[in-house]
Design a protein around this motif. Structure first.
Motif, PDB file in Angstrom:
ATOM      1  N   ASP A  29       0.828  -1.204   0.000  1.00 58.38           N
ATOM      2  CA  ASP A  29       0.000   0.000   0.000  1.00 58.38           C
ATOM      3  C   ASP A  29       0.867   1.261   0.000  1.00 58.38           C
ATOM      4  O   ASP A  29       0.597   2.214  -0.735  1.00 58.38           O
ATOM      5  CB  ASP A  29      -0.909  -0.032   1.232  1.00 58.38           C
ATOM      6  N   ALA A  30       1.920   1.215   0.815  1.00 57.93           N
ATOM      7  CA  ALA A  30       2.812   2.384   0.879  1.00 57.93           C
ATOM      8  C   ALA A  30       3.513   2.612  -0.455  1.00 57.93           C
ATOM      9  O   ALA A  30       3.633   3.751  -0.921  1.00 57.93           O
ATOM     10  CB  ALA A  30       3.836   2.185   1.991  1.00 57.93           C
ATOM     11  N   SER A  56       2.446   1.712  -3.352  1.00 58.15           N
ATOM     12  CA  SER A  56       1.456   2.205  -4.322  1.00 58.15           C
ATOM     13  C   SER A  56       1.202   3.688  -4.109  1.00 58.15           C
ATOM     14  O   SER A  56       1.099   4.456  -5.065  1.00 58.15           O
ATOM     15  CB  SER A  56       0.156   1.415  -4.164  1.00 58.15           C
ATOM     16  N   ARG A  57       1.099   4.045  -2.835  1.00 59.41           N
ATOM     17  CA  ARG A  57       0.893   5.470  -2.544  1.00 59.41           C
ATOM     18  C   ARG A  57       2.078   6.297  -3.040  1.00 59.41           C
ATOM     19  O   ARG A  57       1.913   7.384  -3.588  1.00 59.41           O
ATOM     20  CB  ARG A  57       0.739   5.672  -1.036  1.00 59.41           C
ATOM     21  N   ALA A  60       1.950   9.157  -5.687  1.00 59.75           N
ATOM     22  CA  ALA A  60       2.407  10.519  -5.371  1.00 59.75           C
ATOM     23  C   ALA A  60       3.503  10.971  -6.333  1.00 59.75           C
ATOM     24  O   ALA A  60       3.536  12.130  -6.756  1.00 59.75           O
ATOM     25  CB  ALA A  60       2.913  10.566  -3.928  1.00 59.75           C
ATOM     26  N   THR A 102       3.921   9.121   5.666  1.00 55.49           N
ATOM     27  CA  THR A 102       2.591   8.561   5.894  1.00 55.49           C
ATOM     28  C   THR A 102       2.618   7.702   7.160  1.00 55.49           C
ATOM     29  O   THR A 102       3.437   6.795   7.270  1.00 55.49           O
ATOM     30  CB  THR A 102       2.154   7.705   4.702  1.00 55.49           C
ATOM     31  N   TYR A 141      -6.808   3.116  -5.527  1.00 57.81           N
ATOM     32  CA  TYR A 141      -6.260   4.241  -6.275  1.00 57.81           C
ATOM     33  C   TYR A 141      -5.027   3.855  -7.080  1.00 57.81           C
ATOM     34  O   TYR A 141      -4.576   4.592  -7.947  1.00 57.81           O
ATOM     35  CB  TYR A 141      -5.918   5.392  -5.336  1.00 57.81           C
ATOM     36  N   ALA A 142      -4.435   2.667  -6.731  1.00 60.32           N
ATOM     37  CA  ALA A 142      -3.251   2.240  -7.480  1.00 60.32           C
ATOM     38  C   ALA A 142      -3.594   1.926  -8.929  1.00 60.32           C
ATOM     39  O   ALA A 142      -2.716   1.886  -9.788  1.00 60.32           O
ATOM     40  CB  ALA A 142      -2.630   1.024  -6.818  1.00 60.32           C
ATOM     41  N   SER A 185      -2.362   4.410 -11.269  1.00 61.39           N
ATOM     42  CA  SER A 185      -0.926   4.636 -11.421  1.00 61.39           C
ATOM     43  C   SER A 185      -0.475   4.423 -12.860  1.00 61.39           C
ATOM     44  O   SER A 185       0.330   5.188 -13.396  1.00 61.39           O
ATOM     45  CB  SER A 185      -0.149   3.717 -10.483  1.00 61.39           C
TER      46      SER A 185
END
Lengths: 478, 338
Positions: free
Chosen positions: A25-26, A28-29, A33, A72, A141-142, A145
């Protein structure tokens, strides 16, 4: 009674998958970003600078991604939190969590209900499927990307409109506009040299195109500066017959070289009418004339590989002796057409036009600092400082010609006769060549402008002077 | 230090004690259901209070079976049962007893303590709010200390001891609201609602026939005391405990956990007795549902009954017709969201 090992292993497996899921998850975030940052920075800088800033965006993207990942807040996963997660997902009503928590307590004696709880929790082990409980899926949300990555690639490729940075730096803008005018003037003069020559026309076309681009502010000033510098360099090198290196501005350097060779071939036609001795004498006379007229930078404009052949025929006279010196140059005792020719060209030098100047834009070194200190200054008018390269050449020239010899002769009714041993000095390894007259001609507009500005000529007369010099055409004297 | 190892996998059914606990509680519910129709939630909460040794305040309009429920519980649990009808002229001595002068055949006279109706296992204080505060307060020591002090002599009450009080929400004229100190000593305040059609049909069928079903004894007093000890052994996870405490703190208007309604309408929040009641009742509920740990669901289920009489509303709440139930619903929702 203690908690079952099988149950503990299942909980630990869930715990590991939770950590892996968080890491995914990180990442992907972070990727998200980074893509968003790249897109924003790329678009912003692209619009501001007219397409620049790609590298900055490329640097900002991973920095933003890493920063986002590090800043995060991440959940702290323990065996107890994993147990609570299992309870919540399987609706076990806090059985596992309570059992895990009480298993870690160091009771002196465990009560009956606690033992029943451990047994009860162990009986629910078969319900725990770590893979089903914690699927390693990238967050919703990934999914964006990949399109974002595509967008980033697209943003690096699309052309950007003129940047706002053109509005910055008014003084630079003036310089650039001035360069554009000079390029256009140069193009005009190239075409006047030989309107029928397609090569010259092509070169003029290229120059005019660049000049118009700059004038229309379609290039950022940094790019315009670079373009001008390299263009001048190429032209200068072309005019000097040096190597042409680099072609990063869209200008076909091979063609430029070819065209400048064509220009040289045109000039060589003029020089071919002279004997080698006459050519050497002419060159020397022109240089002396120019120096004597107080234009110290005139000779310095010649490049290192344009070293002038030294005619030790005593052509070191001053300005008053120009005509006669030239007349006696070369053959030593033959006044005539050649001498006339030489005096005329020397006269041009007296008027402030340096016949040894190469292609170039006057005052370039003033405008663009030391980056622009090419031989163009050699073509500038009085007071223009020569480049360092030209100065070196001048000293070398002194080495080649350590002393001057006095001429001996007599004046009779039929004229003046001089006698002197004629000798030439060749530079080992270098080919002796002349600067082209037409190439020097191209520095005329810049020289005129410099002269006008430095002599404080009233503005009402400036146009007259400018028109006078711009009407000079090499072909007319031929 | 973690305590893990091989656990002998066996069904809990093979553990006699755990099975016996569950069966006993099921029997109690079933026996009560024979005489008291419907309202299983009310019955369950009554049983939970008994398993915790807590007192219960029942509130409902007349004729809903409050007295029947208490009497039935007494029958099922094999407990001694006393009933006191509280009236304005009721005196404390009528509850706890008094010293009476006795004459022996020898002509000697002596004071002898005559135990009041409080000396029982199960005391039904009917319409407790009709007695004067002085009389109501006679129950304070009995409810908290499980003893009675008269003329310097202390008399312990029989164990287990429960006070099941009822009060009528209507006909409030001539009543005396219970003092806060006494209300706080009730573990639960339960509402007795009107039966639905199905329950009402069953009530009519059962009570208007030639035979009226009677509940039989299922649980002895000693067994009930053992159950009370067992309830206290039920493990409680830290996060569940903290949730209960957060819930109690949320009823205080001056705490950070307070909800908007609490800040606006609550004058005084629940006391620590409220937290004790929640946790203990949650443990009993877990055991009654065949679990050996307290869950968040247990907390949420028992919290309203344990808190509703401990949260005092201000005048603005009365003016805006805000009830305690509204506020507790918000507190529960807030706790569930966390």
């Amino acid at each position: 009674m203690v908690l079952d090992e099988v149950l503990r292993n299942q909980i630990d497996m869930v715990l590991r998958r939770q950590k892996a899921s968080d890491l995914l998850d990180a990442l992907s975030r972070g990727l998200f970003a980074a893509c968003v940052t790249f897109a924003c920075v790329r678009v912003l800088l692209g619009l501001l600078t007219g397409g620049q800033g790609g590298f900055i965006a490329l640097l900002a993207a991973p920095a933003a991604g890493v920063t986002f990942i590090l800043t995060t807040p991440r959940r702290k996963h323990t065996r107890l939190t994993a147990a609570r997660y299992i309870d919540k997902q399987l609706k076990l009503q806090d059985r596992i969590a309570t059992a895990v928590e009480h298993a870690t307590l160091d009771h002196a004696a465990r009560n009956r209900v606690e033992a029943w709880l451990f047994m009860d929790a162990a009986n629910h082990t078969h319900l725990i499927d770590p893979v089903a409980l914690v699927p390693l899926r990238s967050p919703a949300y990934a999914r964006w990307s990949l399109p974002l990555l595509g967008l980033c690639v697209l943003l690096t490729l699309i052309p950007y409109p003129q940047g706002f940075t053109w509005q910055l730096g008014g003084s630079q803008l003036q310089h650039i506009s001035k360069r554009a005018d000079e390029l256009l003037a140069l193009a005009d003069q190239l075409e006047r040299i030989d309107p029928q020559n397609p090569h010259l026309g092509q070169l003029a076309h290229e120059l005019r195109r660049v000049g118009e681009l700059i004038r229309e502010k379609q290039l950022p000033h940094s790019q315009a500066n670079q373009l001008l510098r390299q263009l001048e360099q190429e032209l200068q090198q072309s005019g000097d017959g040096g190597n042409i290196a680099g072609n990063s501005l869209g200008l076909d350097l091979a063609r430029v070289q070819e065209l400048t060779q064509s220009i040289r071939s045109i000039n060589s036609g003029m020089y071919s009418q002279l004997s080698p001795q006459e050519q050497v004498a002419l060159s020397q006379a022109q240089r002396n004339t120019t120096d004597a007229d107080g234009y110290p930078g005139a000779n310095r404009g010649t490049r290192g590989d344009d070293r002038q052949p030294e005619a030790h025929a005593g052509a070191s006279g001053n300005a008053e002796e120009n005509e006669s010196d030239v007349g006696s140059t070369g053959s030593g005792s033959q006044p005539g057409d050649t001498g006339k020719q030489g005096s005329e060209e020397a006269g041009a030098g007296e008027d402030g036009f340096d016949p040894y100047g190469g292609f170039g834009l006057a005052g370039a070194s003033d405008d663009f600092d030391d980056e622009m200190g090419y031989g163009a200054e050699g073509g500038s008018m009085a007071g223009t400082e020569g480049g360092s390269q030209g100065t070196t050449d001048y000293e070398r020239q002194s080495d080649l010609n350590p002393g001057t010899e006095r001429l001996s002769g007599q004046i009779t009714d039929s004229g003046q006769y001089y006698s002197s041993p004629t000798s030439t000095t060749s530079i080992p390894g270098n080919q002796l060549r002349f600067p082209t007259a037409d190439s020097s001609f191209f520095s005329l507009p810049g020289g005129v402008e410099n002269a006008i500005q430095q002599e404080n000529i009233p503005s009402a007369y400036q146009r007259w002077i400018r028109d006078y010099f711009t009407k000079i055409e090499p072909g007319a004297d031929r | 230090m973690d305590n893990y190892g091989k656990v002998k996998r066996m069904a809990l059914d093979s553990v006699p004690e755990s099975v016996e606990v569950r069966r006993t509680l099921d029997k109690v519910r079933a026996e009560i259901g024979k005489a008291f129709v419907g309202q299983t939630d009310l019955v369950d909460q009554m049983i939970i209070a008994l398993m915790c040794g807590g007192h219960v305040l029942l509130e409902g309009v007349p004729g809903l079976g409050k007295t029947l429920l208490v009497r039935t519980i007494g029958q099922v649990l094999e407990l001694s049962f006393s009933r006191i009808q509280f009236t304005p002229d009721l005196m404390p001595a009528d509850i706890i007893g008094t010293n009476v002068l006795l004459s022996t055949p020898d002509g000697e006279r002596s004071f002898q303590f005559q135990k009041g109706p409080v000396f029982t296992h199960l005391l039904l204080a009917d319409e407790i709010n009709r007695a004067t505060p002085k009389t109501q307060s006679a129950l304070l020591e009995a409810m908290q200390e499980m003893r009675v002090t008269i003329s310097g002599n202390t008399y312990p009450l029989p164990q287990p001891f429960f006070v099941l009080a009822t009060q009528n929400p209507i006909e409030m004229e001539g009543t005396y609201p219970l003092p806060e100190a006494q209300v706080d000593r009730f573990m639960f305040k339960l509402y007795v609602h009107s039966p639905n059609l199905e329950d009402l049909r069953t009530i009519i069928n059962r009570t208007t026939g030639d035979t009226v079903p009677e509940a039989g004894p299922v649980l002895s007093a000693n067994r009930l005391l053992e159950l009370q000890m067992l309830v206290r052994e039920v493990p409680l996870a830290a996060h569940v405990r903290d949730a209960a405490l957060e819930m109690v703190l949320a009823t205080h208007p001056d705490t950070s956990q307070a909800t908007p309604l609490v800040r606006q309408y609550v004058r005084l929040g629940a006391s620590p007795r409220g937290a004790q009641s929640i946790v203990l009742a949650a443990k009993a509920r877990a055991l009654m549902h065949g679990r050996f740990n307290v869950s968040m669901e247990d907390i949420r289920e028992v919290a309203p009954a344990a808190l509703r009489h401990r949260v005092l509303l201000n005048f603005a709440a009365e003016a805006d017709e805000i009830r305690v139930e509204n506020i507790l619903a918000e507190v529960m929702a807030s706790a569930a969201a966390e």
